[in-house]
Design an enzyme around this catalytic site. Structure first.
Site: not given
Ligand code: T1G
Length: 693
Positions: A404, A425, A437, A475
């Site tokens: 991540s 991801h 992702e 993130n």
């Protein structure tokens, strides 16, 4: 006639065929074509009955959303509907695929409706912040009961043709090709074997109790109930003389078209689709018939479940025998959950479980087409796993990491075929969350990127292309704006107020509650990892560390920012108030009060700042890609359209001014991204950028 509408005569019956790919949306050419066709067929004395059907994959799937907000071109859809209804020749609608919105409204104006088995009908306008604007709220209650009417219009979910027949919305179910069914049924209409009814002449009997119950339900939802409440007001108009009801509906529809909710929800609709427009779109994806997953923990099991639900046989590799049973239990549990949610039939459950293998034998991956690694987040462990995969997997297998935040370029250094390495991801729970992702490393081959996107489509996920940086798109941005909540808390804002203010903004949950839910130890590990990299100028709040040092990690330990009681309630954790007071005293901070508005403004502005940097650096292809990430992976309120759609509502100059005013307190955290400054100088918007790219 227009190129998208054609008519055919078969002795004394005729068909009108709409062919306006991809979904026969009711754009101007289609509307004009239908009216022209009707004029011609009505003037033709031979023609006794007419059938309206569509070519391609579906009946009319609604008004053309791309035309919204543009000057309307007559005939508008209500005119076409009234024209159909007023026809002197009986007309039947033959619906296949998904007859939605304006499509169902057209059909409700025909004198009979036939559904092709397997098709669906619906009025999903509320999903776009709208309501049916061509008579749906007035005519549906003339064929269906009040409960069905309320559910379909305020809920927006389509129903099956079988249910539509049960509820009187359609008159027949038929199998076969719409074009042939059209001819057969038009003849039955001619011969009165299928009864023709003029919907506007049918009596309506709205159930007052059900209407008021629905009204109270939506009123209780506050701003979140506004769209449904407006649609309900339109349904109330069905009790009036029909033309009055239709006029009232139209006025409410025009009001909805101008609403923020519509703006945001329309943007979200297109965001979900625009993200598929990638440089590698023309590449041929590699075929994925079988897959492997390294690690059967929460993420690995979720990823395996997602692929099993898409019919892909999966081999999960676990490091130890005792972990094998845990993975099998977790995955079968996920699949049972899918049966409960209606995502998997009882019948298919066993066959799906049969596609799962869990083993410690990594060599069993020698023939799979794709491997997704979901092991502990350490570069060393990733290198070890990828080196093994490089030795085991067949040529052409795609080697993906579910990391991540770790650097995919760095991971790819562990193999001799970096062109086959990509980041995929997933978001927890991976078999539920829609976002994926697709992280493209320097050496990732274009067809591997295309394979990632094709896989996402099979898994019914929204794939967003991301470049390599710490935390990719989501993130990375989260890491930045999450700090703003700690700063506000330290400066005096009550963290429960922060949570409530953001729920008021439309978030499903506030940041402190989300932290407790996902586990405060995850953020703690993340802060420890970033500590050596933290610039000295960056302000640091130690409260969360204190909570974790006390062994409190949130819901899973029963205490975090909040204390979680057996009855399901939660109260603020008094220790936290002490941690905050201690740190304020230590740093000489005099707490002050914050309004909900200031809390939301600072939180969203911090988010927009990092979103702009991610676009500026090309980590995201377009602003709309960032919006899709937050809509489908981070619970950003859908009716706000996403952080950058929302940013355009504020305006670049206003944002720059706001950031500069915040910078007086913290010039390091609040810096204007170059892209935002340029937009302020040029007077451009993120919407403009979406068009350019
Ligand atoms: N208008 C314009 N374009 C549309 C469209 C529409 N209504 N529906 C789909 N598209 C485009 C979409 O952007 C994509 O384009 C392509 O078609 C394929 O769509 C007066 C006001 C029908 C179930 O809300 O739910 O009627 O990306 O990828 O997964 O009361 O599309 O390829 O360039 O989604 O098979 C009400 C919206 C309108 C239905 C098919 N109707 N569409 O799903 O394909 S408001 C809707 C859908 C209205 C009246 C009111 C789905 C679908 P591109 P797709 P799919």
């Amino acid at each position: 006639m227009t190129e998208v509408v054609t008519i055919q005569k078969f002795d004394d019956i005729a068909t009108i065929c709409i062919d306006n790919p991809p979904v026969n949306a009711a754009g101007h050419a289609m509307r004009k074509g239908v009216v022209d066709a009707l004029d011609m067929l009505e003037a033709d004395p031979e023609v006794k009955a007419i059938a309206l059907y569509c070519a391609g994959r579906t009946f009319v799937a609604g008004a053309d959303i791309r035309e919204f907000g543009k000057p309307s071109q007559p005939p508008v859809l209500p005119d076409v509907c009234n024209r159909l209804e007023a026809s002197s020749k009986p007309i039947v609608a033959i619906m296949h695929g998904t007859a939605l919105g304006g499509g169902l409204e057209l059909a409700l104006c025909c004198h009979a409706r036939v559904g092709i088995t397997g098709s669906k009908v619906g009025l999903p306008e509320v999903n776009l912040g709208l309501l049916p604007g061509s008579g749906g709220t007035i005519r549906l209650p003339r064929v269906a009961d009040t409960a069905t009417t309320i559910k379909m219009i305020t809920g927006g979910a389509p129903i099956s043709a079988e249910d539509a027949l049960k509820h009187g919305i359609i008159d027949r179910l038929e199998d076969g090709d719409p074009a042939q069914v059209a001819v057969t049924i038009a003849k039955e209409l001619r011969d009165w074997k299928l009864k023709a009814r003029v919907t506007r002449d049918l009596p309506v009997n709205l159930n007052g109790d059900k209407m008021s119950a629905a009204r109270s339900k939506f009123e209780a939802l506050g701003s979140k109930g506004a769209v449904a409440l407006r649609a309900l007001r339109a349904i109330e108009g069905a009790a009036k003389p029909i033309d009055e009801g239709l006029a009232a509906e139209r006025a409410l529809f025009i009001e909805a078209l101008a609403s923020d909710e519509h703006h945001g929800l329309k943007h979200a609709f297109f965001a979900e689709r625009a993200v598929a427009n990638i440089p590698e779109a023309k590449e041929t994806p590699r075929e994925i018939k079988t897959a492997g997953v390294i690690g059967g923990g929460t993420m690995g099991s979720g990823i395996a479940t997602s692929m099993l639900l898409a019919g892909i046989p999966v081999t999960v590799i676990e490091m130890a025998e005792d972990r094998v049973a845990f993975a099998v239990k977790t995955i079968t549990g996920n699949l049972q959950g899918a049966v409960k949610r209606g995502k998997l039939s009882h019948e298919a459950f066993d066959a799906t479980v049969a596609k799962l293998t869990v083993t410690t034998d990594m060599s069993s991956l020698c023939d799979v087409d794709l491997v997704i690694e979901a092991v502990f987040e350490s570069m060393e462990v990733k290198h070890e796993v990828f080196a093994k995969l490089d030795a085991i997997c067949k040529t052409g297998a795609v080697l993906a990491s579910n990391t991540s935040y770790l650097n995919i370029d760095e991971i790819a250094k562990a193999v001799t075929r970096p062109q086959d390495v990509i980041g995929l991801h997933f978001f927890s729970p991976a078999h539920v969350m829609r976002l994926l992702e697709v992280v493209v490393a320097d050496k990732t081959a274009p067809d591997v990127v295309a394979t990632g996107f094709a896989l996402a489509k099979r898994l019914r996920k929204v794939a967003v292309r991301a470049g390599v940086c710490d935390g990719f798109i989501g993130n990375r941005i989260l890491a930045h704006y999450a700090r703003s909540t700690g700063y506000m808390m330290m400066d005096g804002a009550d963290y429960e107020q922060i949570d409530n203010a953001l729920v008021g903004f439309g978030a499903a949950m506030g940041p402190f509650t989300v932290g407790d839910l996902s586990g405060l130890d995850i953020g703690w590990a993340e802060r420890k990892r970033r500590a050596p990299l933290r610039p000295p100028e960056e302000r640091y709040i130690g409260v969360a560390d204190k909570i974790c040092e006390a062994g409190d990690f949130g819901r899973k330990t029963g205490k975090g920012y909040y204390v979680y009681w057996p009855d399901g309630s939660k109260t603020k954790n008094p220790d936290v108030a002490q941690f905050i007071a201690d740190e304020q005293a230590e740093k000489g901070i005099t707490p002050r009060s914050f309004t909900d508005e200031e809390i939301v403004d600072r939180y969203i502005t911090a988010m927009i700042v990092e979103c702009a940097r991610v676009v500026e650096e090309g980590i995201a292809l377009r602003p709309i890609d960032v919006d899709a990430v937050f809509l489908f992976g981070y619970g950003f309120p859908r009716h706000r359209g996403g952080p950058l759609c929302y940013a355009d509502k504020i305006g670049a100059q206003a944002l720059v001014d706001r950031i500069n005013s915040y910078a007086k307190d913290d010039a390091y955290y609040w810096r204007v991204p170059a892209l935002l400054q340029k937009m302020a100088d040029d007077g451009t918007t993120f919407a403009d950028l979406n068009k350019e790219r």
